[in-house]
Design a protein around this motif. Structure first.
Motif, PDB file in Angstrom:
ATOM      1  N   LEU A 149     -11.507   7.618  -9.203  1.00 54.85           N
ATOM      2  CA  LEU A 149     -10.494   8.607  -8.824  1.00 54.85           C
ATOM      3  C   LEU A 149      -9.755   8.185  -7.555  1.00 54.85           C
ATOM      4  CD1 LEU A 149     -12.598  11.751  -9.669  1.00 54.85           C
ATOM      5  CD2 LEU A 149     -10.457  11.087 -10.806  1.00 54.85           C
ATOM      6  N   ILE A 150     -10.465   7.621  -6.599  1.00 50.23           N
ATOM      7  CA  ILE A 150      -9.823   7.133  -5.371  1.00 50.23           C
ATOM      8  C   ILE A 150      -8.827   6.027  -5.707  1.00 50.23           C
ATOM      9  CG2 ILE A 150     -10.245   5.863  -3.221  1.00 50.23           C
ATOM     10  CD1 ILE A 150     -12.917   7.533  -3.047  1.00 50.23           C
ATOM     11  N   VAL A 151      -9.222   5.117  -6.591  1.00 54.00           N
ATOM     12  CA  VAL A 151      -8.313   4.041  -7.014  1.00 54.00           C
ATOM     13  C   VAL A 151      -7.088   4.640  -7.692  1.00 54.00           C
ATOM     14  CG1 VAL A 151      -8.054   2.100  -8.624  1.00 54.00           C
ATOM     15  CG2 VAL A 151     -10.089   2.267  -7.161  1.00 54.00           C
ATOM     16  N   MET A 152      -7.292   5.614  -8.569  1.00 52.58           N
ATOM     17  CA  MET A 152      -6.169   6.228  -9.285  1.00 52.58           C
ATOM     18  C   MET A 152      -5.230   6.958  -8.325  1.00 52.58           C
ATOM     19  SD  MET A 152      -6.475   5.210 -12.326  1.00 52.58           S
ATOM     20  CE  MET A 152      -5.222   6.183 -13.127  1.00 52.58           C
ATOM     21  N   ILE A 153      -5.789   7.633  -7.335  1.00 58.27           N
ATOM     22  CA  ILE A 153      -4.957   8.338  -6.354  1.00 58.27           C
ATOM     23  C   ILE A 153      -4.092   7.342  -5.583  1.00 58.27           C
ATOM     24  CG2 ILE A 153      -5.046   9.619  -4.166  1.00 58.27           C
ATOM     25  CD1 ILE A 153      -7.560  11.077  -5.361  1.00 58.27           C
ATOM     26  N   ARG A 154      -4.633   6.196  -5.252  1.00 63.09           N
ATOM     27  CA  ARG A 154      -3.941   5.222  -4.408  1.00 63.09           C
ATOM     28  C   ARG A 154      -2.988   4.298  -5.179  1.00 63.09           C
ATOM     29  NH1 ARG A 154      -5.294   4.833   0.592  1.00 63.09           N
ATOM     30  NH2 ARG A 154      -4.911   2.597   0.735  1.00 63.09           N
TER      31      ARG A 154
ATOM     32  N   MET B  73       0.858  -1.182   0.000  1.00 62.72           N
ATOM     33  CA  MET B  73       0.000   0.000   0.000  1.00 62.72           C
ATOM     34  C   MET B  73       0.898   1.237   0.000  1.00 62.72           C
ATOM     35  SD  MET B  73      -3.398   1.155   1.168  1.00 62.72           S
ATOM     36  CE  MET B  73      -3.924   0.176   2.520  1.00 62.72           C
ATOM     37  N   PRO B  74       0.695   2.135  -0.956  1.00 59.39           N
ATOM     38  CA  PRO B  74       1.543   3.318  -1.037  1.00 59.39           C
ATOM     39  C   PRO B  74       1.318   4.245   0.162  1.00 59.39           C
ATOM     40  CG  PRO B  74      -0.087   3.276  -2.804  1.00 59.39           C
ATOM     41  CD  PRO B  74      -0.262   2.037  -2.009  1.00 59.39           C
ATOM     42  N   THR B  75       2.411   4.846   0.630  1.00 52.29           N
ATOM     43  CA  THR B  75       2.313   5.786   1.744  1.00 52.29           C
ATOM     44  C   THR B  75       2.788   7.170   1.336  1.00 52.29           C
ATOM     45  OG1 THR B  75       4.490   5.129   2.513  1.00 52.29           O
ATOM     46  CG2 THR B  75       2.601   3.976   3.479  1.00 52.29           C
ATOM     47  N   ASP B  76       2.914   7.392   0.069  1.00 51.44           N
ATOM     48  CA  ASP B  76       3.372   8.662  -0.468  1.00 51.44           C
ATOM     49  C   ASP B  76       2.536   9.817   0.105  1.00 51.44           C
ATOM     50  OD1 ASP B  76       3.751  10.923  -2.220  1.00 51.44           O
ATOM     51  OD2 ASP B  76       4.613   9.537  -3.662  1.00 51.44           O
TER      52      ASP B  76
END
Length: 164
Positions: A81-86, A1-4
């Protein structure tokens, strides 16, 4: 899971767009009668109009079915959009663009759910020629989309220069 940190920034921007949009719409509804128009600057009026359609009042007079249709589109777009952000391979610039669009989509969706239509209140004009009225959510969507287009064009130029 990205934490950027850009993921958090995207969601904060989405929240700020929703908050600013809902606050300005609430002020317009409270302070201006429906249909009112107040000149503010030579090229800018503050108005109180309802848009039952989409951009440029598309389908505004479709008979009512469009409300559920536009709510469904906004919900599906928001999930996308939420999927794309994550996504781990999404750049920070893309996340910011997606976050701005997400905030605008959610704010206008909330308006459709609560009011049955979107409150638009910014009227830009040049003499008798008026751009369709819009709101803060629309500004977020437009800036986010412009950022994504700019990002893609800049990436295409870099790729062409490297491969060229």
């Amino acid at each position: 899971m990205p934490t950027d940190r850009s993921i958090r920034l995207a969601f904060v921007l989405a929240g700020l767009i929703v908050a600013a949009d809902m606050a300005t719409k609430a002020a317009i509804v409270a302070l201006l009668e429906f249909g009112a128009e107040h000149a503010w600057l030579p090229v800018l009026n503050i108005v109180h109009v309802l848009n039952r359609g989409a951009a440029f009042s598309f389908l505004h007079d479709a008979g009512g079915w469009q409300r559920a249709f536009f709510i469904a589109i906004a919900a599906v777009a928001s999930v996308f959009l939420i999927v794309m952000i994550r996504r781990p391979d999404t750049t920070a610039a893309q996340r910011i663009g997606f976050g701005l669009i997400l905030g605008g989509a959610l704010a206008n969706m909330i308006d459709r759910i609560l009011r049955g239509a979107v409150v638009d209140w910014i009227d830009v004009h040049w003499g008798p020629h008026h751009w369709p009225a819009f709101n803060v959510a629309d500004i977020g969507i437009t800036i986010g989309a412009a950022l994504l287009v700019f990002h893609e064009l800049a990436g295409t130029r870099k790729a062409s220069a490297v491969n060229g």
